[in-house]
Design a protein around this motif. Structure first.
Motif, PDB file in Angstrom:
ATOM      1  N   GLU A  11      34.569 -97.991  49.024  1.00 29.69           N
ATOM      2  CA  GLU A  11      36.020 -97.967  49.091  1.00 29.69           C
ATOM      3  C   GLU A  11      36.555 -99.363  49.384  1.00 29.69           C
ATOM      4  O   GLU A  11      37.581 -99.784  48.837  1.00 29.69           O
ATOM      5  CB  GLU A  11      36.466 -96.981  50.182  1.00 29.69           C
ATOM      6  N   GLN A  12      35.838-100.104  50.230  1.00 27.02           N
ATOM      7  CA  GLN A  12      36.239-101.482  50.548  1.00 27.02           C
ATOM      8  C   GLN A  12      36.007-102.423  49.348  1.00 27.02           C
ATOM      9  O   GLN A  12      36.686-103.427  49.202  1.00 27.02           O
ATOM     10  CB  GLN A  12      35.445-101.996  51.757  1.00 27.02           C
ATOM     11  N   LEU A  13      35.026-102.064  48.512  1.00 28.56           N
ATOM     12  CA  LEU A  13      34.641-102.935  47.401  1.00 28.56           C
ATOM     13  C   LEU A  13      35.352-102.624  46.090  1.00 28.56           C
ATOM     14  O   LEU A  13      35.204-103.362  45.118  1.00 28.56           O
ATOM     15  CB  LEU A  13      33.135-102.821  47.158  1.00 28.56           C
ATOM     16  N   ARG A  14      36.126-101.546  46.061  1.00 24.24           N
ATOM     17  CA  ARG A  14      36.643-101.052  44.797  1.00 24.24           C
ATOM     18  C   ARG A  14      37.432-102.109  44.003  1.00 24.24           C
ATOM     19  O   ARG A  14      37.361-102.170  42.786  1.00 24.24           O
ATOM     20  CB  ARG A  14      37.512 -99.811  45.032  1.00 24.24           C
ATOM     21  N   ARG A  15      38.169-102.955  44.687  1.00 27.07           N
ATOM     22  CA  ARG A  15      38.981-103.950  43.986  1.00 27.07           C
ATOM     23  C   ARG A  15      38.369-105.345  43.996  1.00 27.07           C
ATOM     24  O   ARG A  15      38.918-106.254  43.371  1.00 27.07           O
ATOM     25  CB  ARG A  15      40.380-103.999  44.603  1.00 27.07           C
ATOM     26  N   ARG A  16      37.305-105.536  44.710  1.00 22.59           N
ATOM     27  CA  ARG A  16      36.708-106.873  44.779  1.00 22.59           C
ATOM     28  C   ARG A  16      35.183-106.810  44.687  1.00 22.59           C
ATOM     29  O   ARG A  16      34.470-107.643  45.216  1.00 22.59           O
ATOM     30  CB  ARG A  16      37.137-107.572  46.070  1.00 22.59           C
ATOM     31  N   GLY A  17      34.703-105.795  43.989  1.00 23.33           N
ATOM     32  CA  GLY A  17      33.267-105.548  43.926  1.00 23.33           C
ATOM     33  C   GLY A  17      32.463-106.673  43.291  1.00 23.33           C
ATOM     34  O   GLY A  17      31.406-107.055  43.790  1.00 23.33           O
ATOM     35  N   VAL A  18      32.972-107.218  42.167  1.00 29.09           N
ATOM     36  CA  VAL A  18      32.211-108.238  41.449  1.00 29.09           C
ATOM     37  C   VAL A  18      32.000-109.477  42.306  1.00 29.09           C
ATOM     38  O   VAL A  18      30.868-109.943  42.498  1.00 29.09           O
ATOM     39  CB  VAL A  18      32.918-108.619  40.130  1.00 29.09           C
ATOM     40  N   ARG A  19      33.085-110.025  42.847  1.00 32.78           N
ATOM     41  CA  ARG A  19      32.959-111.275  43.615  1.00 32.78           C
ATOM     42  C   ARG A  19      32.185-111.075  44.915  1.00 32.78           C
ATOM     43  O   ARG A  19      31.428-111.952  45.322  1.00 32.78           O
ATOM     44  CB  ARG A  19      34.348-111.860  43.902  1.00 32.78           C
ATOM     45  N   ILE A  20      32.351-109.920  45.567  1.00 35.83           N
ATOM     46  CA  ILE A  20      31.623-109.679  46.820  1.00 35.83           C
ATOM     47  C   ILE A  20      30.134-109.498  46.554  1.00 35.83           C
ATOM     48  O   ILE A  20      29.290-110.117  47.215  1.00 35.83           O
ATOM     49  CB  ILE A  20      32.180-108.435  47.545  1.00 35.83           C
ATOM     50  N   LEU A  21      29.780-108.677  45.578  1.00 32.55           N
ATOM     51  CA  LEU A  21      28.358-108.416  45.325  1.00 32.55           C
ATOM     52  C   LEU A  21      27.627-109.633  44.785  1.00 32.55           C
ATOM     53  O   LEU A  21      26.482-109.898  45.160  1.00 32.55           O
ATOM     54  CB  LEU A  21      28.199-107.243  44.360  1.00 32.55           C
ATOM     55  N   GLU A  29      21.034-112.041  39.143  1.00 35.46           N
ATOM     56  CA  GLU A  29      22.439-112.460  39.192  1.00 35.46           C
ATOM     57  C   GLU A  29      23.271-111.733  38.138  1.00 35.46           C
ATOM     58  O   GLU A  29      24.415-111.346  38.384  1.00 35.46           O
ATOM     59  CB  GLU A  29      22.517-113.979  39.003  1.00 35.46           C
ATOM     60  N   PHE A  30      22.686-111.542  36.980  1.00 39.11           N
ATOM     61  CA  PHE A  30      23.338-110.793  35.900  1.00 39.11           C
ATOM     62  C   PHE A  30      23.559-109.346  36.337  1.00 39.11           C
ATOM     63  O   PHE A  30      24.634-108.776  36.127  1.00 39.11           O
ATOM     64  CB  PHE A  30      22.450-110.853  34.661  1.00 39.11           C
ATOM     65  N   GLU A  31      22.565-108.775  36.980  1.00 32.43           N
ATOM     66  CA  GLU A  31      22.645-107.390  37.451  1.00 32.43           C
ATOM     67  C   GLU A  31      23.698-107.256  38.551  1.00 32.43           C
ATOM     68  O   GLU A  31      24.456-106.274  38.577  1.00 32.43           O
ATOM     69  CB  GLU A  31      21.278-106.937  37.962  1.00 32.43           C
ATOM     70  N   ASP A  32      23.748-108.219  39.474  1.00 33.74           N
ATOM     71  CA  ASP A  32      24.736-108.184  40.560  1.00 33.74           C
ATOM     72  C   ASP A  32      26.163-108.135  40.004  1.00 33.74           C
ATOM     73  O   ASP A  32      27.028-107.421  40.534  1.00 33.74           O
ATOM     74  CB  ASP A  32      24.586-109.408  41.466  1.00 33.74           C
ATOM     75  N   TYR A  33      26.414-108.912  38.950  1.00 36.53           N
ATOM     76  CA  TYR A  33      27.756-108.927  38.350  1.00 36.53           C
ATOM     77  C   TYR A  33      28.149-107.521  37.898  1.00 36.53           C
ATOM     78  O   TYR A  33      29.252-107.035  38.199  1.00 36.53           O
ATOM     79  CB  TYR A  33      27.790-109.892  37.162  1.00 36.53           C
ATOM     80  N   TYR A  34      27.235-106.864  37.182  1.00 34.79           N
ATOM     81  CA  TYR A  34      27.573-105.545  36.655  1.00 34.79           C
ATOM     82  C   TYR A  34      27.498-104.448  37.711  1.00 34.79           C
ATOM     83  O   TYR A  34      28.143-103.400  37.567  1.00 34.79           O
ATOM     84  CB  TYR A  34      26.697-105.229  35.439  1.00 34.79           C
ATOM     85  N   GLU A  35      26.737-104.665  38.783  1.00 38.05           N
ATOM     86  CA  GLU A  35      26.767-103.725  39.915  1.00 38.05           C
ATOM     87  C   GLU A  35      28.177-103.715  40.512  1.00 38.05           C
ATOM     88  O   GLU A  35      28.729-102.659  40.829  1.00 38.05           O
ATOM     89  CB  GLU A  35      25.754-104.130  40.987  1.00 38.05           C
ATOM     90  N   GLY A  36      28.744-104.909  40.686  1.00 39.42           N
ATOM     91  CA  GLY A  36      30.092-104.998  41.226  1.00 39.42           C
ATOM     92  C   GLY A  36      31.121-104.397  40.293  1.00 39.42           C
ATOM     93  O   GLY A  36      32.049-103.699  40.727  1.00 39.42           O
ATOM     94  N   LEU A  37      30.964-104.633  39.002  1.00 41.02           N
ATOM     95  CA  LEU A  37      31.883-104.089  38.011  1.00 41.02           C
ATOM     96  C   LEU A  37      31.795-102.562  37.967  1.00 41.02           C
ATOM     97  O   LEU A  37      32.805-101.863  37.812  1.00 41.02           O
ATOM     98  CB  LEU A  37      31.553-104.674  36.633  1.00 41.02           C
TER      99      LEU A  37
END
Length: 434
Positions: free
Chosen positions: A257-267, A406-414
């Motif tokens: 819930e905290q990550l919903r709008r900033r998931g990509v940059r945080i992860l 790093e590629f995976e982290d981007y899409y995990e956040g997305l």
């Protein structure tokens, strides 16, 4: 000659040859689309691996059986050493004509057919290992399993080799550590753990970790259901396991819930930060490192929840944990359906199978033509591409290349902000043309 009905256009004359080619008497069905071809290729791969497994175990089971080395007692020649060069050839140990055609433990095609086939992947931030195509088999006659690796070189050359030798194995981590694998352990999302030291032929990059963890990505449900007995219909989840899952889900829901709008940059930022903290390069960090990282990225977890979480993560009690496991456990991860497309996209980019892709190649391959903001006219293709590359580069430890992790982290956040699986797959596949 035109039609008498003015509403109907006259048909153009068609030669018999063209008519046979384009208007067959019997329907042939529509041509295979890209998705259909992928399905056919996947089935062909599975069949090839299954055939190789049968060949390997049927051809060498008898000849290499330890029972072949057992010789019957011959009292009349007991004074002659079997290995002695002085002994007649007929008295020496096992010759070809003495080899048994069948031993007590001989495997037959019928015995080996009682199996469950499953697909798997290695959980690793190493791109080469994470993208290995693994196919496993669980045999019910002795509760053993084996895992093979499928390799493709170019368009026509393929290779199938054992990755984990056929044997009876046990869990190496978690609440079930020491318990033997069984049918109930085979489901999508399950982890199979093996001691790397038990498998000397594993790639060196895999053996760097004490425990090899394989994630099951697909299972032959028909075979599984037909082989399950009444006692194995349901997974015997212990109260401790159920409680662990409840604790983890509560924390994951809170953080998502905290990550919903900033998931990509945080992860992506969290992944890069944890990697920088790993000075030894073994992926292990202390409890204090994880608490500090959560605070740095403003991910709020209560002290009690974190202590409960740490007891689950640090089950070995050594005070350290793998930071990849930490992220997967505390934040969660996308399902295996979504993950399969992330791997597919990376494998397309990493055509040399090095485990990383240059920023230059990513820029060449990324297509923003179908991005909603481009279609609506609010942004140009170059603006969307530059924004994507900027975010991706911020997550990278090297300025000129992107690793699989790093590629995976981007899409995990997305993935956190996209509820529907097909929406996520569409967002992922469109710019990469897969």
């Amino acid at each position: 000659m035109g039609s008498s009905d003015p509403g109907i256009k006259a048909a153009s004359p068609v030669s018999p040859v063209l008519q046979a080619d384009f208007f067959p008497a019997e329907p042939l069905g529509k041509p295979l689309g890209k998705d259909d071809m992928d399905v056919v290729a996947a089935e062909k791969k599975k069949q090839m691996v299954a055939e190789q497994v049968m060949i390997d175990h049927l051809s060498r089971a008898v000849i290499s059986d330890p029972e072949q080395n057992l010789t019957s007692e011959k009292p009349e020649i007991s004074h002659i050493l079997p290995d002695s060069k002085l002994a007649p050839i007929r008295f020496r140990k096992r010759t070809l004509h003495e080899t048994k055609i069948r031993t007590q433990s001989t495997l037959t095609e019928n015995i080996l057919s009682h199996k469950v086939q499953f697909d798997g992947r290695i959980i690793s931030r190493n791109g080469r290992d994470a993208c290995r195509e693994l196919v496993g088999f669980f045999f019910t006659h002795d509760q053993s399993l084996t895992i093979y690796e499928y390799r493709q070189f170019g368009k026509n050359r393929t290779n199938v080799l054992p990755f984990i030798q056929k044997n009876i194995y046990c869990h190496q981590r978690g609440r079930r550590k020491g318990k033997q694998y069984r049918l109930a352990d085979l489901y999508v999302g399950a982890n199979l753990t093996f001691l790397s030291s038990d498998h000397p032929r594993l790639p060196e990059s895999v053996k760097e970790n004490t425990v090899l963890t394989l994630r099951i990505t697909n299972v032959d449900w028909r075979a599984l259901d037909s082989l399950k007995t009444d006692s194995e219909e349901h997974d015997d989840v212990t109260s401790e396991e159920a409680n662990d899952r409840k604790i983890l889900k509560a924390i994951q829901d809170l953080l998502k819930e905290q990550l919903r709008r900033r998931g990509v940059r945080i992860l992506t930022g969290l992944g890069k930060h944890l990697q920088q903290l790993d000075k030894e390069g073994n992926g292990l960090l202390d409890k204090a490192d994880f608490k500090q990282a959560l605070k740095l990225f403003r991910l709020e977890v209560s002290e009690n929840d974190f202590e409960s979480f740490w007891l689950i993560l640090n089950s070995s009690g050594n005070g350290r944990a793998d930071y990849g496991e930490f992220k997967r456990a505390i934040i969660g991860e996308m399902n295996e359906y979504r993950k399969s497309f992330v791997r597919k996209a990376f494998m397309k980019l990493d055509f040399n199978k090095t485990g990383s892709v240059s920023i230059i190649d990513i820029r060449k391959c990324y297509c923003a033509k179908m991005h909603p903001r481009v279609i609506s006219g609010h942004s140009t293709e170059e603006e969307i591409k530059s924004s994507f590359l900027e975010t991706l580069k911020d997550a990278c430890s090297k300025s000129d290349e992107v690793s699989y992790g790093e590629f995976e982290d981007y899409y995990e956040g997305l993935s956190i902000g996209i509820v529907d699986d097909e929406d996520f797959v569409n967002v992922l596949c469109t710019p990469w043309g897969i």
